[in-house]
Design a protein around this motif. Structure first.
Motif, PDB file in Angstrom:
ATOM      1  N   HIS A 171       0.824  -1.219   0.000  1.00 27.59           N
ATOM      2  CA  HIS A 171       0.000   0.000   0.000  1.00 27.59           C
ATOM      3  C   HIS A 171       0.852   1.261   0.000  1.00 27.59           C
ATOM      4  O   HIS A 171       0.470   2.273  -0.580  1.00 27.59           O
ATOM      5  CB  HIS A 171      -0.976  -0.020   1.186  1.00 27.59           C
ATOM      6  CG  HIS A 171      -2.245  -0.725   0.837  1.00 27.59           C
ATOM      7  ND1 HIS A 171      -3.482  -0.290   1.210  1.00 27.59           N
ATOM      8  CD2 HIS A 171      -2.451  -1.851   0.108  1.00 27.59           C
ATOM      9  CE1 HIS A 171      -4.399  -1.116   0.723  1.00 27.59           C
ATOM     10  NE2 HIS A 171      -3.796  -2.075   0.068  1.00 27.59           N
ATOM     11  N   THR A 245     -17.800   4.284   4.142  1.00 27.18           N
ATOM     12  CA  THR A 245     -16.757   3.740   5.027  1.00 27.18           C
ATOM     13  C   THR A 245     -17.367   3.158   6.305  1.00 27.18           C
ATOM     14  O   THR A 245     -16.889   2.146   6.810  1.00 27.18           O
ATOM     15  CB  THR A 245     -15.709   4.817   5.416  1.00 27.18           C
ATOM     16  OG1 THR A 245     -16.388   5.984   5.882  1.00 27.18           O
ATOM     17  CG2 THR A 245     -14.817   5.179   4.242  1.00 27.18           C
ATOM     18  N   TYR A 335      -7.363  -3.037   5.846  1.00 28.48           N
ATOM     19  CA  TYR A 335      -8.412  -2.077   5.471  1.00 28.48           C
ATOM     20  C   TYR A 335      -9.117  -1.490   6.683  1.00 28.48           C
ATOM     21  O   TYR A 335      -9.580  -0.351   6.645  1.00 28.48           O
ATOM     22  CB  TYR A 335      -9.400  -2.713   4.481  1.00 28.48           C
ATOM     23  CG  TYR A 335      -8.917  -2.491   3.065  1.00 28.48           C
ATOM     24  CD1 TYR A 335      -9.299  -1.373   2.337  1.00 28.48           C
ATOM     25  CD2 TYR A 335      -8.000  -3.351   2.482  1.00 28.48           C
ATOM     26  CE1 TYR A 335      -8.822  -1.128   1.064  1.00 28.48           C
ATOM     27  CE2 TYR A 335      -7.504  -3.120   1.203  1.00 28.48           C
ATOM     28  CZ  TYR A 335      -7.923  -2.006   0.500  1.00 28.48           C
ATOM     29  OH  TYR A 335      -7.423  -1.761  -0.749  1.00 28.48           O
ATOM     30  N   HIS A 338      -7.177   1.518   7.460  1.00 29.63           N
ATOM     31  CA  HIS A 338      -7.522   2.640   6.575  1.00 29.63           C
ATOM     32  C   HIS A 338      -8.851   3.265   7.005  1.00 29.63           C
ATOM     33  O   HIS A 338      -8.986   4.487   7.070  1.00 29.63           O
ATOM     34  CB  HIS A 338      -7.662   2.156   5.128  1.00 29.63           C
ATOM     35  CG  HIS A 338      -6.363   2.054   4.392  1.00 29.63           C
ATOM     36  ND1 HIS A 338      -5.491   3.106   4.272  1.00 29.63           N
ATOM     37  CD2 HIS A 338      -5.788   1.013   3.720  1.00 29.63           C
ATOM     38  CE1 HIS A 338      -4.435   2.731   3.559  1.00 29.63           C
ATOM     39  NE2 HIS A 338      -4.580   1.467   3.231  1.00 29.63           N
ATOM     40  N   ARG A 398      -8.785  -0.491  -3.418  1.00 27.85           N
ATOM     41  CA  ARG A 398      -9.763  -1.421  -2.819  1.00 27.85           C
ATOM     42  C   ARG A 398     -10.260  -2.412  -3.864  1.00 27.85           C
ATOM     43  O   ARG A 398     -10.290  -3.628  -3.618  1.00 27.85           O
ATOM     44  CB  ARG A 398     -10.933  -0.623  -2.227  1.00 27.85           C
ATOM     45  CG  ARG A 398     -12.068  -1.467  -1.671  1.00 27.85           C
ATOM     46  CD  ARG A 398     -13.188  -0.584  -1.159  1.00 27.85           C
ATOM     47  NE  ARG A 398     -13.762   0.275  -2.186  1.00 27.85           N
ATOM     48  CZ  ARG A 398     -14.707  -0.117  -3.044  1.00 27.85           C
ATOM     49  NH1 ARG A 398     -15.186  -1.338  -3.011  1.00 27.85           N
ATOM     50  NH2 ARG A 398     -15.180   0.734  -3.944  1.00 27.85           N
TER      51      ARG A 398
END
Length: 434
Positions: A171, A245, A335, A338, A398
């Motif tokens: 990433h 999100t 994730y 994130h 993603r």
């Protein structure tokens, strides 16, 4: 927690005037007040977003610090890294220092753009993460795999951490801004044996002035007709992303729990159940052997083979999560890091929009000069471009990551069931000659 500050924007260097140089006296409008956030722990304040929007940031931007947001097919995007690279993380090895009194794990990093291997400890990753998280208020710096005080030299833990660091590294290298950052390049390229060079680069990164409010000065955004952003549209996009999100975080948590539970059942429950069946077949074949009849020997052997097949299938179930479910959970962990970053990024963006709305109201009420309000809007625009570029980047990686991970998961599942089928077919053929 906001209040009206009696400090005039002019005396705080707002509206494009250098800090400490007030607007000319005698202008009633120059004493306009803008609400300032009294919560010093607010991300908008801590990130430097407020100071930047109010025109208080000042610093010399070197060419190497400049970041560009461009308009792509999906809207604002970070300008691509012209020299993309990858970096592998291999061979975690236990090393010692202070004549063996202190042990640690070192990872071998090989960046593709240099081909030169370097060794880094977890504490080096941790240092880098801290620097980058402070420097880039509207960029989601991926979280590192968690620390572990006990059992940190156990093989399973080391293997899991290496996989987590490999995702983290991917990433970092995939992000157009993070990949080109000086501190990250120092981390990747400084020879492990050159302690002096490492410390010099470390000090340089720690003295970096382009952090917080000044970070926003380094961003250049599209200019000219048609390049501006509609603030209402930006607000709507950011609100949509916030809802996305939240939902993704909930579903990632649920999938992680389900996958964990399923893996646990396979390792213990399924293995045990299949081996119970195998054991029962074995008992049957042993009972049949007591008949002493020559013509039934083939059947007894076939049933004993079936018992072994079920025993082996139990082992396959226990080993399987490592191949398919564990990699999915590793990805979800990355994730979730994130997703934990985005509320702060969105907060900075929302804070900037609030300042714009307030300054527009001041202009309408005749309390603020239009030029000053336009300065606030312009700086908010920069934060909006950067936020939308970061949102676009998140969606891009993603889709890439979940596509490849789901393909891997299903391929491994197919291979698994093929192995199970093969065991059952082998057992079935043992009966052909009975």
């Amino acid at each position: 927690l906001s209040t009206r500050s009696e400090l005039s924007l002019g005396s705080r260097g707002g509206g494009g005037h250098p800090a400490g140089h007030p607007h000319p006296a005698g202008s009633a409008k120059s004493s306009a007040t803008v609400s300032r956030n009294l919560n010093r722990f607010s991300t908008f304040v801590k990130s430097g977003g407020e100071a930047f929007v109010l025109g208080e940031a000042s610093g010399f931007v070197k060419d190497g610090d400049k970041l560009c947001v461009v308009l792509g097919p999906r809207g604002p995007e970070w300008q691509e890294n012209p020299y993309p690279f990858q970096c592998s993380i291999e061979d975690p090895t236990k090393q010692t220092k202070f004549k063996g009194m202190k042990s640690y794990i070192a990872y071998k990093l090989v960046p593709s753009h240099t081909g030169q291997q370097v060794h880094r400890r977890y504490k080096h990753f941790d240092w880098l993460y801290g620097r980058l998280a402070e420097k880039f208020p509207v960029i989601s710096v991926p979280h590192l795999p968690e620390k572990q005080a006990t059992g940190r030299f156990e093989e399973d833990f080391i293997s899991k951490r290496r996989k987590g660091l490999a995702w983290w590294m991917d990433h970092m290298c995939s992000h157009p801004v993070l990949a080109q950052c000086d501190a990250f390049q120092h981390f990747l390229t400084c020879p492990s044996t050159d302690e002096k060079a490492w410390k010099q680069g470390k000090r340089k990164a720690e003295k970096d002035e382009m952090v917080g409010a000044n970070f926003f000065l380094t961003i250049s955004v599209p200019a000219g007709p048609g390049a501006g952003l509609d603030l209402q549209e930006v607000e709507s996009q950011v609100d949509g992303f916030k809802a996305f999100t939240k939902k993704m975080d909930e579903s990632a948590l649920q999938l992680n729990h389900t996958a964990n539970e399923f893996a646990r059942k396979q390792v213990t429950g399924f293995k045990k159940e299949y081996q119970k069946v195998g054991h029962s077949f074995k008992c049957l074949s042993q009972a049949f052997e007591l008949d002493q009849q020559a013509f039934s020997a083939g059947l007894n052997q076939a049933i004993a083979f079936t018992a072994e097949a079920y025993d082996a299938i139990g082992d396959l179930f226990a080993d399987q999560p490592r191949q398919d479910l564990d990699p999915v959970m590793d990805l979800l962990a990355l994730y979730q890091g994130h997703l934990a970053n985005f509320p702060d990024i969105i907060h900075v963006q929302k804070g900037a929009l609030t300042k714009v709305k307030e300054s527009k109201r001041h202009v309408e009420e005749g309390k603020m000069e239009l030029q000053k309000a336009e300065g606030i809007q312009e700086r908010c625009n920069i934060i909006s471009f950067a936020t939308l570029a970061e949102i676009n980047h998140f969606h891009k990686i993603r889709v890439r990551d979940f596509k490849s991970q789901m393909q891997h998961f299903l391929q491994q599942q197919i291979l698994f069931f093929q192995k199970v089928t093969q065991k059952l077919e082998e057992a079935l053929h043992k009966y052909d000659s009975v």
